[in-house]
Design a protein around this motif. Structure first.
Motif, mmCIF file in Angstrom:
data_model
loop_
_atom_site.group_PDB
_atom_site.id
_atom_site.type_symbol
_atom_site.label_atom_id
_atom_site.label_comp_id
_atom_site.label_asym_id
_atom_site.label_seq_id
_atom_site.Cartn_x
_atom_site.Cartn_y
_atom_site.Cartn_z
ATOM 1 N N GLU A 71 4.394 -2.217 -1.663
ATOM 2 C CA GLU A 71 5.209 -1.508 -2.650
ATOM 3 C C GLU A 71 6.290 -0.677 -1.971
ATOM 4 O OE1 GLU A 71 2.010 -0.884 -6.313
ATOM 5 O OE2 GLU A 71 2.169 0.627 -4.731
ATOM 6 N N ALA A 72 5.922 -0.050 -0.845
ATOM 7 C CA ALA A 72 6.895 0.766 -0.109
ATOM 8 C C ALA A 72 8.027 -0.114 0.429
ATOM 9 C CB ALA A 72 6.193 1.504 1.030
ATOM 10 N N ILE A 73 7.670 -1.295 0.962
ATOM 11 C CA ILE A 73 8.703 -2.206 1.475
ATOM 12 C C ILE A 73 9.596 -2.693 0.343
ATOM 13 C CG2 ILE A 73 9.068 -4.489 2.498
ATOM 14 C CD1 ILE A 73 6.607 -3.987 4.208
ATOM 15 N N ALA A 74 8.995 -3.005 -0.793
ATOM 16 C CA ALA A 74 9.773 -3.483 -1.934
ATOM 17 C C ALA A 74 10.768 -2.420 -2.391
ATOM 18 C CB ALA A 74 8.840 -3.861 -3.076
ATOM 19 N N LYS A 75 10.342 -1.162 -2.428
ATOM 20 C CA LYS A 75 11.246 -0.081 -2.830
ATOM 21 C C LYS A 75 12.359 0.102 -1.806
ATOM 22 C CE LYS A 75 7.840 2.499 -5.541
ATOM 23 N NZ LYS A 75 6.996 3.725 -5.611
ATOM 24 N N GLU A 76 11.990 0.008 -0.529
ATOM 25 C CA GLU A 76 13.003 0.150 0.509
ATOM 26 C C GLU A 76 14.031 -0.976 0.416
ATOM 27 O OE1 GLU A 76 13.261 0.684 5.382
ATOM 28 O OE2 GLU A 76 11.325 0.728 4.345
ATOM 29 N N ALA A 77 13.560 -2.204 0.206
ATOM 30 C CA ALA A 77 14.474 -3.341 0.069
ATOM 31 C C ALA A 77 15.381 -3.153 -1.145
ATOM 32 C CB ALA A 77 13.689 -4.635 -0.054
ATOM 33 N N GLU A 78 14.814 -2.624 -2.224
ATOM 34 C CA GLU A 78 15.600 -2.409 -3.429
ATOM 35 C C GLU A 78 16.679 -1.354 -3.194
ATOM 36 O OE1 GLU A 78 14.484 -2.179 -8.155
ATOM 37 O OE2 GLU A 78 13.319 -0.941 -6.762
ATOM 38 N N SER A 79 16.320 -0.302 -2.482
ATOM 39 C CA SER A 79 17.290 0.766 -2.241
ATOM 40 C C SER A 79 18.413 0.318 -1.318
ATOM 41 C CB SER A 79 16.588 1.996 -1.650
ATOM 42 O OG SER A 79 16.109 1.721 -0.332
#
Length: 861
Positions: free
Chosen positions: A722-730
């Protein structure tokens, strides 16, 4: 409504497996692609409300009249047993609903144009089609679909002789019709209907000279055409309105509205139209008072009162009789190329067939009591190649107890005849060019038949065949003629036993045999008492000895194996040596086993040479022992070659991933600053971020296994993802995650299963949270998550477990809803009532899956 479901046989004639077809991407081959777009969606067809939510899941095959080509049905049985069984069950249910008359009808075996076949081939095609049908559906077929509906009077007679009651034709195939003579009207007038004006609302009886008959249904041509090529399938309302125009308002006692089209129209040619059918079957047709029948059922209640005479030689997809399969008639699918190659190709194959007949009869009468009866019954072996089945077959047909070498030749002869039939599969002529995959495929079958004939008799039929193919002009300059297609596309794909051994040898450096590799057709032989015996495609491999040793960048393997074809029982005892010099360089040698002492000397000599860490010494030793013939990576079958090339590239890719990760870490602050200020970052930095985060995500997803999904370890991995997904989104990174969709779909299905099977309210919240977060993660990662199987699982539990648990009512109090398909679920003997938040949460999962649970959510409120 009749669907003609069919795909041509696509298997490699040597391996009995379909190889990768790049044009079918992202799927492995065209059978798989159409399966996902058509066959499975029709077996689990969604009925939607006006909000696009699922209110029912039905099996369209329960309401469609259908035929499925035997070669396609065999593939479905191997590929997805559940869908295969749904089709079988649909026929059983339609039999029960319609007085013993099932929806399924048979098909001539491998879709040959029957009027162009000789008499023996006509009968074998019908007999194989009937036998295959009965082995699957457990009953004799009433009707039979003819390839391209191609028919002439000899075909009519053959169908009658084989007990077929009816077939389905296009209205353009009728010549004249009239009421059947009665005492009151002994000589009724004939009506000319050659302009396709025959009334399709009644069945017809087609008589032959001796008074026997075949019943014929003519489908409604304009409506069938609109289904395939216009907008009749845009909605169930449009379909019903179009069908309504066919209703006669006269005083006839009964009428049938029948349409027919390629079954692949429903979902493959026209995406999503299986939903049109589902809603029509479940709601639209019943609301109009229409009975959904099939041809056999209608015929049992309303025998023909009219007779018909057919045009001499016709088919549904050619305006020139059957010219499409033998002439340059202009009928083709796309392009403006000529089809002058059709007649020479047909002539060459007919000539080859006749030569193969001479060989079969000459050799066959030495082994079989009746070679042609043996061929007609060989279909039972094609469907089940177990040694017990083959032994029983040979015992029943042999003229005397056959020695092992005679058994091999007997099976070679039968396989020769099987390929002689397959080489007439209609699609080889259907399109505009001989070098297309369909034309190449039938030439591959011809090549295999020629090879089998040579193995039995030593006679070369290939030279003469090539000279005839040279008369078939190709539209493609590189081929020039059919002979060029054969030499470039067919000969290069031939497979020898030595090549199979080399394939095993090279791939053994990367496989731990015996094992199962998805897509490679390498499976443990379950019936074998030895763990070291397994099947490599259709070859049984018995490892007698195997030794592998690495020395620096060199890897050497030496082994001894027995190889036996599952199809013909031919095989051999071989020794091999393979040297991997690193990278893409492989050097493999194979030779027949001579004796134990020689083999041990080879092995000792080569491993001694390896100790010197000299590739040259090992290669010289291999040349001394094995001779000049060698095999390399190029000689591997395509599936394994691609996999090994991927493995060999992995080390380089790992170094590249490390480099991207380092660049990303070193420049993270800079990248964030660009995005903070809404400025486009340097492309190199953006690519580095995408690659680094993709690799990290891929690594974590592979750690999230089904076995640890519900554990604290799995939950921690989920948090990291989830943290990686949020980072990729940002950072506006679109992640590339190989196999990410497949893995997340399997985990999501597992999550639903755990939630729906959970009988502990205390732990349910934990399972619900994990599942919800997994779905959110998949959406954030944009992997294209497909939730169809989750929908089916949830819907099958909705009225049998979910609603009773949410409302504290017994399952028996619910009658279910229209269109409910219980699939695999069973009624739970005891229900556990959930609290209000849990019930609301569980029903909202249905909303996520686009299932209509609005009524039940409103009750909770």
């Amino acid at each position: 409504m009749h669907g003609h479901f069919y795909q041509p046989p696509r298997e490699n004639p040597y391996l009995n497996e379909i190889e990768r077809q790049p044009s079918a991407a992202p799927f492995h081959n065209w059978n798989e692609r159409i399966y996902h777009e058509c066959y499975r969606p029709n077996a689990f067809a969604r009925v939607l409300n006006d909000r696009g939510e699922i209110v029912g899941i039905i099996n369209n095959f329960e309401y469609l009249s259908f035929n499925i080509g035997p070669t396609l049905m065999g593939w479905l049985e191997r590929y997805d047993r559940q869908v295969y069984q749904r089709i079988i069950e649909a026929d059983r249910k339609s039999c029960k609903r319609l007085g013993g008359h099932g929806n399924a009808i048979a098909q001539v075996y491998n879709h040959i144009i029957m009027p162009l076949a000789n008499e023996r081939d006509k009968y074998t095609q019908i007999r194989w089609g009937k036998a295959d049908f009965k082995s699957r559906f457990g009953r004799d077929p009433e009707g039979m679909w003819l390839a391209e509906t191609a028919i002439d009077y000899p075909t009519v007679e053959a169908l009658i002789n084989e007990g077929i009651k009816f077939t389905i034709l296009a209205p353009s195939q009728a010549q004249t019709c009239r009421p059947i003579a009665t005492e009151d009207n002994p000589d009724p007038e004939w009506y000319d209907v050659a302009d396709s004006s025959i009334d399709p609302a009644r069945p017809y009886r087609c008589f032959i000279a001796d008074g026997r008959y075949l019943d014929i249904f003519f489908y409604d041509g304009p409506i069938s055409s609109d289904m395939g090529f216009s907008d009749a399938l845009n909605s169930s309302y449009d379909l019903s309105e179009r069908l309504a125009h066919a209703i006669h308002t006269d005083e006839r006692p009964s009428q049938i509205i029948s349409v027919a089209t390629d079954g692949e129209t429903f979902g493959h040619h026209k995406g999503g139209t299986e939903k049109t059918l589902a809603y029509a079957f479940l709601r639209e047709f019943p609301d109009r008072g229409w009975n959904i029948s099939n041809f056999g059922h209608y015929l049992s209640q309303h025998p023909p009162t009219w007779e018909v005479q057919l045009k001499p030689l016709t088919a549904w997809s050619c305006a020139h009789g059957v010219g499409r399969w033998q002439e340059d008639c202009g009928c083709a699918s796309g392009g403006e190329w000529h089809q002058k190659w059709r007649r020479p190709l047909r002539d060459a194959l007919n000539h080859l067939r006749d030569e193969l007949v001479d060989i079969y009869e000459t050799q066959g009468y030495e082994m079989f009591q009746d070679p042609w009866k043996a061929r007609d019954e060989y279909v039972e072996v094609i469907n089940n190649r177990s040694w017990d089945t083959v032994d029983r077959f040979l015992s029943r047909h042999q003229t005397h107890p056959l020695e092992p070498s005679e058994q091999i030749n007997a099976l070679r002869l039968l396989e020769m005849q099987r390929h002689a039939l397959l080489m007439f599969t209609s699609c080889g002529w259907f399109f505009e060019e001989i070098s297309r995959p369909e034309g190449t495929q039938i030439l591959r079958y011809a090549s295999r038949a020629i090879e089998l004939a040579r193995e039995v008799t030593g006679k070369d039929l290939e030279t003469d065949f090539l000279s005839q193919l040279a008369q078939a002009p190709s539209n493609v300059d590189i081929f020039e003629t059919g002979a060029g297609v054969y030499e470039k596309n067919v000969i290069s794909s031939q497979v020898s036993l030595e090549q199979v051994v080399a394939h095993f040898a090279i791939s053994s450096l990367f496989n731990s045999y015996p094992t199962t590799h998805q897509g490679l057709s390498i499976t443990q032989d379950k019936s074998s008492p030895l763990d070291k015996d397994f099947f490599l495609y259709c070859y049984l491999v018995e490892q007698q000895d195997y030794q592998l040793q690495r020395m620096g960048s060199l890897t050497l393997a030496v082994g001894e194996i027995n190889l036996t074809s599952e199809v013909t029982r031919e095989g051999g005892h071989f020794v091999f040596a393979v040297l991997h010099l690193g990278g893409w360089d492989f050097h493999c040698c194979v030779q027949p086993f001579s004796n134990r002492r020689s083999y041990l000397s080879v092995k000792e000599s080569l491993f001694n040479a390896l100790q010197q860490a000299s590739a040259a010494h090992v290669i010289l030793g291999m040349a001394e022992w094995f001779g000049d013939q060698t095999f390399s990576l190029d000689d591997l079958f395509a599936e394994d070659r691609l996999r090994i090339m991927t493995l060999l590239s992995q080390e380089t890719l790992n170094r590249v991933d490390q480099l991207y990760t380092q660049v990303y870490r070193d420049n993270y602050g800079v990248l964030r600053a660009f995005h903070r200020d809404n400025m486009p970052p340097p492309a190199e930095l953006q690519v580095a971020a995408s690659m680094a985060l993709s690799q990290r995500c891929f690594s974590l997803l592979n750690g999230l296994k089904p076995e640890n999904f519900a554990s604290p370890e799995g939950f921690n991995l989920l948090l990291e993802l989830e943290a990686i997904a949020k980072e990729a989104e940002s950072l506006h990174c679109r992640l590339t995650i190989p196999d990410g969709q497949d893995l997340l779909e399997r985990l999501t299905l597992l999550g639903f299963w755990e939630v729906l099977e959970n009988n502990d309210p205390a732990s349910l919240n934990c399972h619900l949270e994990r599942l919800e977060r997994l779905i959110d993660l998949a959406c954030t990662l944009q992997v294209g998550l497909c939730l169809t199987r989750c929908q089916e699982l949830y819907f099958s539990y909705l009225h049998h477990k979910i609603i009773p648990r949410c409302f504290g009512i017994p399952t028996s109090a619910l009658n279910g809803s229209e269109g409910t398909d219980t699939l695999e679920s069973e009624e739970t003997p005891s229900q556990i009532t959930l609290d209000l938040p849990q019930s609301r949460r569980l029903l909202r999962l249905g909303q996520i899956l686009a299932i209509d649970v609005s009524l039940w959510l409103e009750r909770l409120e």
